[in-house]
Design a protein around this motif. Structure first.
Motif, PDB file in Angstrom:
ATOM      1  N   ALA A  61      81.827  52.317  -6.464  1.00 62.29           N
ATOM      2  CA  ALA A  61      80.738  51.531  -5.892  1.00 62.29           C
ATOM      3  C   ALA A  61      79.752  52.404  -5.131  1.00 62.29           C
ATOM      4  O   ALA A  61      78.534  52.213  -5.227  1.00 62.29           O
ATOM      5  N   VAL A  62      80.257  53.379  -4.367  1.00 62.73           N
ATOM      6  CA  VAL A  62      79.372  54.277  -3.624  1.00 62.73           C
ATOM      7  C   VAL A  62      78.520  55.088  -4.602  1.00 62.73           C
ATOM      8  O   VAL A  62      77.307  55.235  -4.419  1.00 62.73           O
ATOM      9  N   THR A  63      79.127  55.584  -5.654  1.00 62.74           N
ATOM     10  CA  THR A  63      78.388  56.362  -6.655  1.00 62.74           C
ATOM     11  C   THR A  63      77.358  55.495  -7.360  1.00 62.74           C
ATOM     12  O   THR A  63      76.218  55.917  -7.579  1.00 62.74           O
ATOM     13  N   THR A  64      77.744  54.279  -7.719  1.00 57.07           N
ATOM     14  CA  THR A  64      76.809  53.359  -8.369  1.00 57.07           C
ATOM     15  C   THR A  64      75.631  53.056  -7.463  1.00 57.07           C
ATOM     16  O   THR A  64      74.477  53.058  -7.891  1.00 57.07           O
ATOM     17  N   LEU A  65      75.912  52.791  -6.205  1.00 58.87           N
ATOM     18  CA  LEU A  65      74.852  52.507  -5.247  1.00 58.87           C
ATOM     19  C   LEU A  65      73.907  53.693  -5.103  1.00 58.87           C
ATOM     20  O   LEU A  65      72.685  53.525  -5.082  1.00 58.87           O
ATOM     21  N   LEU A  66      74.465  54.875  -5.042  1.00 54.16           N
ATOM     22  CA  LEU A  66      73.645  56.072  -4.927  1.00 54.16           C
ATOM     23  C   LEU A  66      72.768  56.248  -6.163  1.00 54.16           C
ATOM     24  O   LEU A  66      71.579  56.524  -6.062  1.00 54.16           O
ATOM     25  N   GLN A  67      73.340  56.048  -7.339  1.00 51.12           N
ATOM     26  CA  GLN A  67      72.589  56.263  -8.571  1.00 51.12           C
ATOM     27  C   GLN A  67      71.537  55.191  -8.829  1.00 51.12           C
ATOM     28  O   GLN A  67      70.547  55.442  -9.502  1.00 51.12           O
ATOM     29  N   THR A  68      71.753  53.991  -8.316  1.00 51.72           N
ATOM     30  CA  THR A  68      70.804  52.914  -8.595  1.00 51.72           C
ATOM     31  C   THR A  68      69.752  52.725  -7.517  1.00 51.72           C
ATOM     32  O   THR A  68      68.790  51.998  -7.725  1.00 51.72           O
ATOM     33  N   THR A  69      69.902  53.343  -6.369  1.00 55.51           N
ATOM     34  CA  THR A  69      68.929  53.144  -5.293  1.00 55.51           C
ATOM     35  C   THR A  69      68.131  54.384  -4.921  1.00 55.51           C
ATOM     36  O   THR A  69      67.105  54.252  -4.281  1.00 55.51           O
ATOM     37  N   VAL A  70      68.593  55.547  -5.301  1.00 55.75           N
ATOM     38  CA  VAL A  70      67.884  56.777  -4.941  1.00 55.75           C
ATOM     39  C   VAL A  70      66.935  57.154  -6.072  1.00 55.75           C
ATOM     40  O   VAL A  70      67.297  57.098  -7.245  1.00 55.75           O
ATOM     41  N   VAL A  71      65.731  57.511  -5.691  1.00 57.49           N
ATOM     42  CA  VAL A  71      64.734  57.949  -6.663  1.00 57.49           C
ATOM     43  C   VAL A  71      65.293  59.146  -7.435  1.00 57.49           C
ATOM     44  O   VAL A  71      65.913  60.033  -6.840  1.00 57.49           O
ATOM     45  N   PRO A  72      65.107  59.178  -8.767  1.00 53.13           N
ATOM     46  CA  PRO A  72      65.715  60.250  -9.570  1.00 53.13           C
ATOM     47  C   PRO A  72      65.448  61.667  -9.072  1.00 53.13           C
ATOM     48  O   PRO A  72      66.327  62.510  -9.128  1.00 53.13           O
ATOM     49  N   SER A  73      64.265  61.931  -8.550  1.00 53.75           N
ATOM     50  CA  SER A  73      63.971  63.301  -8.107  1.00 53.75           C
ATOM     51  C   SER A  73      64.756  63.695  -6.851  1.00 53.75           C
ATOM     52  O   SER A  73      64.885  64.871  -6.546  1.00 53.75           O
ATOM     53  N   TYR A  74      65.307  62.725  -6.125  1.00 49.59           N
ATOM     54  CA  TYR A  74      66.093  63.007  -4.923  1.00 49.59           C
ATOM     55  C   TYR A  74      67.581  62.751  -5.109  1.00 49.59           C
ATOM     56  O   TYR A  74      68.367  62.939  -4.191  1.00 49.59           O
ATOM     57  N   ARG A  75      67.979  62.301  -6.271  1.00 55.26           N
ATOM     58  CA  ARG A  75      69.369  61.908  -6.489  1.00 55.26           C
ATOM     59  C   ARG A  75      70.351  63.052  -6.285  1.00 55.26           C
ATOM     60  O   ARG A  75      71.395  62.881  -5.655  1.00 55.26           O
ATOM     61  N   ALA A  76      70.052  64.221  -6.790  1.00 58.49           N
ATOM     62  CA  ALA A  76      70.953  65.370  -6.639  1.00 58.49           C
ATOM     63  C   ALA A  76      71.077  65.762  -5.172  1.00 58.49           C
ATOM     64  O   ALA A  76      72.172  66.087  -4.697  1.00 58.49           O
ATOM     65  N   ARG A  77      69.968  65.704  -4.434  1.00 60.09           N
ATOM     66  CA  ARG A  77      70.011  66.031  -3.006  1.00 60.09           C
ATOM     67  C   ARG A  77      70.851  65.014  -2.246  1.00 60.09           C
ATOM     68  O   ARG A  77      71.611  65.370  -1.344  1.00 60.09           O
ATOM     69  N   ALA A  78      70.683  63.740  -2.597  1.00 58.94           N
ATOM     70  CA  ALA A  78      71.463  62.694  -1.928  1.00 58.94           C
ATOM     71  C   ALA A  78      72.948  62.861  -2.225  1.00 58.94           C
ATOM     72  O   ALA A  78      73.785  62.704  -1.330  1.00 58.94           O
ATOM     73  N   GLN A  79      73.289  63.171  -3.465  1.00 63.62           N
ATOM     74  CA  GLN A  79      74.694  63.388  -3.816  1.00 63.62           C
ATOM     75  C   GLN A  79      75.250  64.608  -3.091  1.00 63.62           C
ATOM     76  O   GLN A  79      76.382  64.581  -2.604  1.00 63.62           O
ATOM     77  N   ALA A  80      74.460  65.658  -2.988  1.00 62.01           N
ATOM     78  CA  ALA A  80      74.896  66.855  -2.261  1.00 62.01           C
ATOM     79  C   ALA A  80      75.108  66.547  -0.782  1.00 62.01           C
ATOM     80  O   ALA A  80      76.086  67.002  -0.172  1.00 62.01           O
TER      81      ALA A  80
END
Length: 143
Positions: A61-80
């Protein structure tokens, strides 16, 4: 892993990721807290199995939320950033558990850890309560 995957499949169709986070954290906190009462190996096995059963949907759920709410250009930074926070919290917890066990005992540490996870669940439920539906991230134009 198979049991946890079954749980994810069963609940993901009924619960949104924001609700799955709260429900999963309550189950995880209860499982961790129940370790304080284990007096036999089979009880420990059941408690650890339950913790794993709730952890898999929580992480999904946390991963899904991160992938569906973070703008693609910032997704890797948010995951990091998320990975850094989780790793740092794990290191801090491991370094403090000995001191906490000296003060509160091993059972007290498990009860406190379970209470902290349940409290985090309450915080997530309150945080997401006003959010009817999380917005889809805006797609950026490619040049």
């Amino acid at each position: 892993m198979v049991a946890a995957a079954t749980l994810v499949a069963a609940f993901s169709s009924r619960l949104r990721p924001k609700h799955l986070i709260s429900v999963g954290a309550v189950g995880l906190g209860a499982s961790v807290g129940s370790l304080a009462g284990c007096t036999a190996p089979w009880q420990l096995l059941l408690a650890v199995f339950a913790a794993g059963w709730f952890l898999a949907p929580l992480q999904a759920a946390v991963t899904t939320l991160l992938q569906t709410t973070v703008v693609p250009s910032y997704r890797a930074r948010a995951q990091a950033a998320l990975t850094t926070l989780v790793s740092g919290a794990s290191l801090a917890a491991m370094s403090l558990v000995g001191v906490a066990a000296e003060v509160a005992g091993a059972r007290g540490v498990f009860l406190a850890a379970g209470a902290i996870v349940v409290a985090a669940s309450v915080v997530s439920a309150v945080t997401f309560r006003g959010v009817a539906r999380l917005p889809a991230p805006a797609l950026e134009a490619r040049s």
